[in-house]
Structure formats: C-alpha cells, structure tokens
Design an enzyme around this catalytic site. Structure first.
Site, PDB file in Angstrom:
ATOM      1  CD  GLU A  15      -2.720  -1.269   2.476  1.00  0.00           C
ATOM      2  OE1 GLU A  15      -3.580  -0.403   2.682  1.00  0.00           O
ATOM      3  OE2 GLU A  15      -2.483  -2.207   3.259  1.00  0.00           O
ATOM      4  CB  SER A 151      -5.555  -0.808  -0.302  1.00  0.00           C
ATOM      5  OG  SER A 151      -5.187   0.202   0.594  1.00  0.00           O
ATOM      6  CG  ASN A 275      -9.803  -0.100   6.981  1.00  0.00           C
ATOM      7  OD1 ASN A 275      -9.110  -1.071   6.752  1.00  0.00           O
ATOM      8  ND2 ASN A 275     -10.989   0.081   6.399  1.00  0.00           N
ATOM      9  CB  SER A 284      -9.692   8.038   0.899  1.00  0.00           C
ATOM     10  OG  SER A 284      -8.488   7.491   0.422  1.00  0.00           O
TER      11      SER A 284
END
Length: 317
Positions: A15, A151, A275, A284
């Site tokens: 990520e 992700s 998360n 996002s």
C-alpha cells in the site's frame, strides 16, 4: 511558536503508493500558519533505517502517520514512536495490531456479539485441502484475502471448488495467512469514527456503489465507483450502522479515528473490517464522509493533531 508536525509516509508494504497519496492530501490541507510541517519517507528498502535517525533529529511535537499496511499500520511504527516518546495520530500499538489481523479482530468482534461473516484462517504454508470440508461448510461464494492486507489488494471471489483452487494458487506467493470468509451480497457501506474532546463521533454513513462484486483497489484509487455518497438506507438502519461502528471502535480499543466497513444484507448488518489508518487520498471515503458531514478536511486534520497533543498533556500532568 508553531507546532512541529512530521508527516510519515511511504513504507514497504503493497500500500506504499496509497500512502504517498494520503500524505499529499494532508500536505494540501494542513494549516501552514499553525504548523511547522516536515515530512519523512520511509524507504521501500526495509534495511535502510536512516529515517529513524531523521525523526530523532527533527524532534517533532507530533507525527502524523500517513502510512498504510505492514509495519506502518500493525503497531510496529507506533511502538517505535512510543519508545521515542513522540506523540502520533491514530491508534496505539495494541489496537493497531488487533485491527491489522483481520481474523483476530473478527474473533474479538464475534465474542462481543458484533455480526461478522463466517470465516476460516489458512495459515502460511498450510495445505487448505486439509480443511476443505470446513471451507465448503461456510458455503460458496467465498472471499479470499490476505489476513493482514488492505486496500482490497489480492482479494478474490470463488464461486466453486475450481475457483477456490485457482484463487489459493494466486495467493500462494503472498507472505501472509489467508482469510477465507463467506461472501455476503448486499449494499456496502462505510462509517468514519473519530474522537473529539473526549466524545466519540460518527460521520455520515456512506453508500458505496461498485461496478465489481466488491469495492476493489482500482475503484478505490484509480477509477470511479458508481457512487460513494450519503446513504439512502432507512434511518433506523443508519442508526444501527453508527452504533455498530462505535462498538467496533471501542471493542478493539481504537484511538483518534478509524473507518468501519460493513455490508447490509436483508436488513442485517455485517462488519467486514475496521481500518485504524484509513486512506485519506482525494478518492478515499473518510475525507468524503468528513466533508459530507459539513466539516472541512483541514479542520479534521487540526482536530486529530490537537486532540492527541491534549491527550498527551493530560496524561503527563
């Protein structure tokens, strides 16, 4: 005197590129009149530890962790900063480690009566066919993913035995345990949670419309989803989602902020994961949820920094 904020980004997880985008979003929105901002890239080469020495040289008042995945999110970097007595945004070592391990996090949620999809963990180098009966008892379709991944990288959906074998073969090179869980068809939603002045707040619930079977990497960061907007679910379901999000946050002992991903199927809400360092890129969901709740993202950054500094100050009074 300005508060010295160090943005830590990069890293050596899959990520890494998302971390760059998160850091840029923060850099574009942080208040430079209020903060003296510096940044350090954690190199891809894990053996290069010069970045640790650079943190010590800068002596920041607080580190804004913009890392995603791997040691940036599993508690390792948090532990390092604790040892250096440097405050940081986001969850502590324990909560970070719990949330990063999907199987452990789900097991804890299940013990606290939080609904999660049925699952089974396949340890690294374990032959999944040894537990094939237990896997098939969960029932197809199944979702396969790295247990500590994020992700939506390396996620596969298997509709039958052959697709299961194919997915396991593709995941054979992943340096992680594999989580196999029941694929639940429904509406994907997400909910942001953040602490402010000792109070736990929840953002607006966002509906996630996808062109794929699940909200995958390309839709999160490369293309456009069908939509990611204020939920149109009935108020009672949105209220339930918010209460579950709060319970998940408290159950894993999270701190600062987080996102809880869920799926709604026939009025049943299932938690997919929490998360503790959600992406904060221009695409996002957390920034979208914050902004759609009527708060500028720059104010959200301020709040995270201010709250952590106040927490540290009150702790060491």
């Amino acid at each position: 005197m300005k508060t010295k904020v160090l943005i830590l980004y990069g890293g050596y997880s899959k990520e890494r590129e998302i971390s760059f985008m998160t850091a840029q979003k923060i850099l574009d929105n942080i208040d430079y009149d209020k903060y003296e901002v510096s940044k350090i890239e954690v190199p891809y080469n894990k053996e290069n530890t010069e970045w640790v020495s650079n943190i010590i040289k800068i002596k920041p008042d607080i580190v804004f962790i913009a890392l995603h995945g791997g040691d940036g999110e599993n508690g390792a970097v948090q532990g390092l900063l604790d040892c250096l007595s440097i405050p940081y945004t986001g969850s502590s070592v324990l909560a970070s480690a719990i949330a990063m391990n999907k199987y452990v996090a789900k097991s804890i949620m299940r013990l606290n009566y939080i609904p999660v999809p049925a699952d089974i963990l396949i340890r690294k180098n374990m032959d999944y066919t040894e537990v094939l009966d237990k896997i098939t008892q969960i029932g197809f379709p199944l979702v396969l993913k790295p247990n500590s991944g994020g992700s939506s990288i390396d996620i596969y959906v298997a509709n039958n035995i052959d697709e299961l074998a194919n997915a396991m073969d593709k995941l054979s090179d992943v340096d992680d345990d594999i989580l196999i869980e029941k694929f639940i068809s429904g509406r994907e939603v997400t909910c942001g949670i953040f602490e402010d002045k000792g109070k736990l707040n929840v953002t607006s619930v966002l509906d996630i419309g996808t062109k794929s079977k699940f909200y995958n990497y390309s839709e999160k960061y490369e293309g456009e989803t069908s939509f990611a907007d204020i939920s149109t679910l009935p108020d009672y379901l949105q209220s339930m989602i918010k209460q579950i999000a709060k319970k998940v946050f408290l159950t894993v002992n999270a701190k600062g902020y987080a996102c809880v991903d869920m799926i709604v199927s026939e009025e049943q809400v299932y938690v997919l994961e929490i998360n503790t360092l959600p992406g904060m890129t221009v695409k996002s969901l957390l920034p979208k949820a914050v902004e759609k709740s009527g708060n500028p993202f720059s104010s959200f950054i301020d709040m995270l920094i201010d709250n952590e500094l106040k927490r540290v100050k009150s702790t060491y009074k």
